[in-house]
Design a protein around this motif. Structure first.
Motif, PDB file in Angstrom:
ATOM      1  N   ILE A 247       0.979  -1.196   0.065  1.00 17.63           N
ATOM      2  CA  ILE A 247       0.114   0.102   0.101  1.00 17.63           C
ATOM      3  C   ILE A 247       0.870   1.333   0.137  1.00 17.63           C
ATOM      4  N   ASP A 248       2.131   1.234   0.750  1.00 11.37           N
ATOM      5  CA  ASP A 248       2.755   2.217   0.765  1.00 11.37           C
ATOM      6  C   ASP A 248       3.536   2.482  -0.824  1.00 11.37           C
ATOM      7  N   LEU A 249       3.565   1.465  -1.596  1.00 16.46           N
ATOM      8  CA  LEU A 249       3.931   1.652  -2.957  1.00 16.46           C
ATOM      9  C   LEU A 249       2.834   2.270  -3.717  1.00 16.46           C
ATOM     10  N   ALA A 250       1.821   1.913  -3.459  1.00 20.86           N
ATOM     11  CA  ALA A 250       0.812   2.103  -4.402  1.00 20.86           C
ATOM     12  C   ALA A 250      -0.047   3.697  -3.975  1.00 20.86           C
ATOM     13  N   SER A 251      -0.288   3.657  -2.562  1.00 15.28           N
ATOM     14  CA  SER A 251      -1.009   4.754  -2.201  1.00 15.28           C
ATOM     15  C   SER A 251      -0.620   5.267  -0.657  1.00 15.28           C
ATOM     16  N   PRO A 252       0.898   5.863  -0.837  1.00 13.52           N
ATOM     17  CA  PRO A 252       1.302   6.131   0.556  1.00 13.52           C
ATOM     18  C   PRO A 252       0.512   7.323   1.131  1.00 13.52           C
ATOM     19  N   ASP A 253       0.452   7.297   2.555  1.00 12.79           N
ATOM     20  CA  ASP A 253      -0.043   8.507   3.217  1.00 12.79           C
ATOM     21  C   ASP A 253      -1.312   8.717   3.044  1.00 12.79           C
ATOM     22  N   GLY A 254      -2.180   7.584   2.571  1.00 11.98           N
ATOM     23  CA  GLY A 254      -3.726   7.682   2.554  1.00 11.98           C
ATOM     24  C   GLY A 254      -4.252   6.852   3.703  1.00 11.98           C
ATOM     25  N   ILE A 255      -5.595   6.704   3.716  1.00  9.20           N
ATOM     26  CA  ILE A 255      -6.372   5.881   4.684  1.00  9.20           C
ATOM     27  C   ILE A 255      -5.972   4.440   4.457  1.00  9.20           C
ATOM     28  N   ALA A 256      -5.971   3.965   3.415  1.00  6.02           N
ATOM     29  CA  ALA A 256      -5.721   2.507   3.244  1.00  6.02           C
ATOM     30  C   ALA A 256      -4.031   2.102   3.991  1.00  6.02           C
ATOM     31  N   ALA A 257      -3.183   3.087   3.828  1.00  3.97           N
ATOM     32  CA  ALA A 257      -2.095   3.166   4.496  1.00  3.97           C
ATOM     33  C   ALA A 257      -2.298   3.156   5.966  1.00  3.97           C
ATOM     34  N   GLY A 258      -2.948   3.838   6.547  1.00  2.00           N
ATOM     35  CA  GLY A 258      -3.139   4.270   7.970  1.00  2.00           C
ATOM     36  C   GLY A 258      -3.803   2.770   8.489  1.00  2.00           C
ATOM     37  N   ILE A 259      -4.829   2.313   7.834  1.00  2.00           N
ATOM     38  CA  ILE A 259      -5.533   1.171   8.140  1.00  2.00           C
ATOM     39  C   ILE A 259      -4.619  -0.033   8.091  1.00  2.00           C
ATOM     40  N   ALA A 260      -3.819  -0.258   7.230  1.00  2.00           N
ATOM     41  CA  ALA A 260      -2.823  -1.364   6.972  1.00  2.00           C
ATOM     42  C   ALA A 260      -1.866  -1.312   8.456  1.00  2.00           C
ATOM     43  N   ALA A 261      -1.244   0.023   8.599  1.00  5.25           N
ATOM     44  CA  ALA A 261      -0.417   0.236   9.801  1.00  5.25           C
ATOM     45  C   ALA A 261      -0.823  -0.198  10.900  1.00  5.25           C
ATOM     46  N   ALA A 262      -2.492   0.154  11.151  1.00  8.16           N
ATOM     47  CA  ALA A 262      -3.037  -0.194  12.470  1.00  8.16           C
ATOM     48  C   ALA A 262      -3.206  -1.681  12.741  1.00  8.16           C
ATOM     49  N   LEU A 263      -3.530  -2.469  11.608  1.00  6.98           N
ATOM     50  CA  LEU A 263      -3.814  -3.769  11.645  1.00  6.98           C
ATOM     51  C   LEU A 263      -2.177  -4.526  11.785  1.00  6.98           C
ATOM     52  N   ALA A 264      -1.100  -3.973  11.328  1.00  8.32           N
ATOM     53  CA  ALA A 264      -0.002  -4.711  11.518  1.00  8.32           C
ATOM     54  C   ALA A 264       0.489  -4.242  12.912  1.00  8.32           C
ATOM     55  N   ALA A 265       0.228  -3.273  13.424  1.00  7.38           N
ATOM     56  CA  ALA A 265       0.669  -2.676  14.899  1.00  7.38           C
ATOM     57  C   ALA A 265      -0.120  -3.747  15.787  1.00  7.38           C
ATOM     58  N   VAL A 266      -1.343  -3.985  15.595  1.00 11.26           N
ATOM     59  CA  VAL A 266      -2.185  -4.981  16.567  1.00 11.26           C
ATOM     60  C   VAL A 266      -1.606  -6.230  16.536  1.00 11.26           C
ATOM     61  N   LEU A 267      -1.493  -6.814  15.201  1.00 10.95           N
ATOM     62  CA  LEU A 267      -0.917  -8.366  15.212  1.00 10.95           C
ATOM     63  C   LEU A 267       0.428  -8.247  15.610  1.00 10.95           C
ATOM     64  N   ASN A 268       1.429  -7.546  15.604  1.00 10.06           N
ATOM     65  CA  ASN A 268       2.749  -7.719  15.996  1.00 10.06           C
ATOM     66  C   ASN A 268       2.763  -7.421  17.266  1.00 10.06           C
ATOM     67  N   GLY A 269       1.879  -6.622  17.933  1.00  9.08           N
ATOM     68  CA  GLY A 269       1.973  -6.365  19.347  1.00  9.08           C
ATOM     69  C   GLY A 269       1.379  -7.600  19.958  1.00  9.08           C
ATOM     70  N   VAL A 270       0.273  -8.152  19.763  1.00 10.60           N
ATOM     71  CA  VAL A 270      -0.158  -9.533  20.153  1.00 10.60           C
ATOM     72  C   VAL A 270       0.958 -10.563  20.268  1.00 10.60           C
ATOM     73  N   ARG A 271       1.591 -10.526  18.990  1.00 12.33           N
ATOM     74  CA  ARG A 271       2.754 -11.625  18.744  1.00 12.33           C
ATOM     75  C   ARG A 271       3.908 -11.303  19.879  1.00 12.33           C
ATOM     76  N   LEU A 272       4.282 -10.117  19.948  1.00  8.60           N
ATOM     77  CA  LEU A 272       5.339  -9.968  21.009  1.00  8.60           C
ATOM     78  C   LEU A 272       4.742 -10.180  22.481  1.00  8.60           C
ATOM     79  N   GLY A 273       3.350  -9.786  22.784  1.00  9.84           N
ATOM     80  CA  GLY A 273       2.938 -10.143  24.123  1.00  9.84           C
ATOM     81  C   GLY A 273       3.125 -11.592  24.485  1.00  9.84           C
ATOM     82  N   LEU A 274       3.203 -12.572  23.561  1.00 16.60           N
ATOM     83  CA  LEU A 274       3.166 -14.091  23.608  1.00 16.60           C
ATOM     84  C   LEU A 274       4.696 -14.530  24.063  1.00 16.60           C
ATOM     85  N   TRP A 275       5.627 -13.529  23.929  1.00 18.27           N
ATOM     86  CA  TRP A 275       6.953 -13.950  23.996  1.00 18.27           C
ATOM     87  C   TRP A 275       7.565 -13.919  25.259  1.00 18.27           C
ATOM     88  N   LYS A 276       6.746 -13.655  26.279  1.00 19.72           N
ATOM     89  CA  LYS A 276       7.071 -13.378  27.690  1.00 19.72           C
ATOM     90  C   LYS A 276       8.319 -12.461  27.968  1.00 19.72           C
TER      91      LYS A 276
END
Length: 413
Positions: A247-276
């Motif tokens: 999305i950053d290649l196709a349409s940077p700085d837009g709403i889609a880029a923000g939504i994608a970043a939010a989803l990646a933040a949540v998933l990687n935050g959950v992943r990190l939380g499992l690592w004790k």
């Protein structure tokens, strides 16, 4: 994505006491991590020093790239790429079981990296085409070197790492195309592609070594834990970062880029939380890996807040990823790998712990200082740069002698 053997094979080998005093000899090019970790540390200090001097005094040579363009390019393609090269030149021999690359090959590869820095230096009047040719040579040369060893060993599952290196080359090419006048507006896309490729690499490699080292270290300390790594979550984390990249290649700085970043933040935050990570306070070599990875969901969340809400707190999201995640993970991996592969105990010296703390403080100042105290933006940037330099200067003080000295256990390497 490439698979690799269990992560402890990279830097968790048991230390063997030498049976005799090792012969003193020049060992800088006996293993790939030695020259490139040293170069990464040196550039981290002197490259940022050059940038800070230009930032403070407004003096920069008219020839060559501008100060900001040079800083952005070299932190990615000099500092980060040197660290990546050191890691891969150490990991691939372990993945293939074929031993280190020989000194002649490592010397040539080092000279190619240095030629790129010479060509990109504002102190030397290289033309844009010549600078591009010299600077673009390193990553393909690295790909040829490690690709040849992977193919000779029949290690095809790790060949996708070559695609990553070629994608980095494409990102660099986009920058040089604009500088040479062939294109008008591709440099920013190239820089963001390099940032997102580094992010993807950390999510991929960090997702293996952080939980693996956590398990092995806590077991050694007598506090074993179980770490859940749901396969669906692992795949989702990688796909979410790939979505950010696309999305950053196709349409940077837009709403889609923000939504994608939010989803990646949540998933990687959950992943990190499992690592004790809360169990790692007793081992600085371990907790710094968790701190480095923590900057990924934090940086992505700040990006989402900035793009979706325009909240000032997120304005420096890019430095949360580059200064926070990238530099901390680079320092964490370099310090751990250098100890493990030189036959030394996996214990952080006080100066090493200080470097972790100073780098983390620097990242916090750089990311949040200008947002919370706009009147102190310039002092915040200067202070963050000084903290960065001090952290990597401490790395050089402790690890320079280690990288230049034979293994403590008398083994080759």
């Amino acid at each position: 994505m490439p698979a690799s053997p269990a992560a402890p094979s990279l830097s968790e080998r048991p230390v063997q006491r030498p049976t005799q005093h090792p012969v003193r000899r020049f060992v800088l090019f006996t293993y790939g991590f030695r020259p490139f970790f040293l170069l990464a540390g040196l550039f981290a200090v002197f490259g940022v020093l050059a940038w800070l001097l230009a930032f403070a005094h407004g003096v920069w040579p008219a020839e060559g790239p501008g100060a900001l363009s040079w800083h952005a390019h070299e932190m990615l393609f000099a500092f980060v790429v040197a660290a990546i090269a050191g890691f891969l030149l150490t990991a691939v021999p372990n993945w293939t079981g074929r031993g280190s690359f020989g000194p002649p090959l490592l010397i040539v590869l080092t000279l190619i990296w240095l030629a790129g820095r010479w060509a990109m230096s504002p102190l030397f009047p290289f033309g844009p085409m010549a600078a591009a040719a010299l600077d673009l040579a390193f990553l393909p040369a690295l790909a040829v070197l490690i690709g040849g060893q992977l193919l000779r060993a029949g290690n095809y599952r790790n060949l996708p790492i070559l695609a990553m290196l070629l994608a980095f080359t494409a990102a660099n090419l986009l920058i040089h195309l604009e500088r040479t006048g062939i294109t008008a507006d591709t440099a920013q896309a190239g820089r963001m592609l390099a940032v997102n490729l580094t992010l993807l690499l950390i999510v991929l490699i960090g997702g293996r070594i952080v939980p693996s080292f956590t398990l092995s270290t806590l077991r050694r300390l007598g506090r074993p834990v179980e770490i859940a790594q749901p396969r669906a979550l692992e795949i989702a984390c990688l796909l979410s970062v790939l979505a950010v990249l696309a999305i950053d290649l196709a349409s940077p700085d837009g709403i889609a880029a923000g939504i994608a970043a939010a989803l990646a933040a949540v998933l990687n935050g959950v992943r990190l939380g499992l690592w004790k990570g809360h169990r790692t306070a007793a081992d600085p070599l371990l907790w710094v890996l968790h701190v480095g990875y923590l900057w990924i969901p934090l940086g992505l969340a700040l990006k989402a807040v900035w793009l979706l809400a325009g909240a000032e707190i997120g304005v420096n999201w890019l430095h949360a990823l580059t200064f926070g995640a990238f530099s901390t993970m680079v320092l964490a991996v370099m310090t751990r790998v250098a100890l493990g592969h030189t036959g030394r105990p996996l214990r952080a010296a006080p100066a090493t712990v200080a470097s972790y703390v100073l780098l983390t403080l620097g990242a916090l100042v750089r990311v949040f200082g200008p947002a919370l105290f706009p009147a102190l933006t310039l002092p915040s940037i200067a202070a963050a740069g000084l903290l960065w330099m001090t952290a990597f200067a401490l790395f050089l003080v402790v690890y320079g002698p280690i990288l230049l000295s034979p293994r403590a256990d008398g083994r080759p390497g």
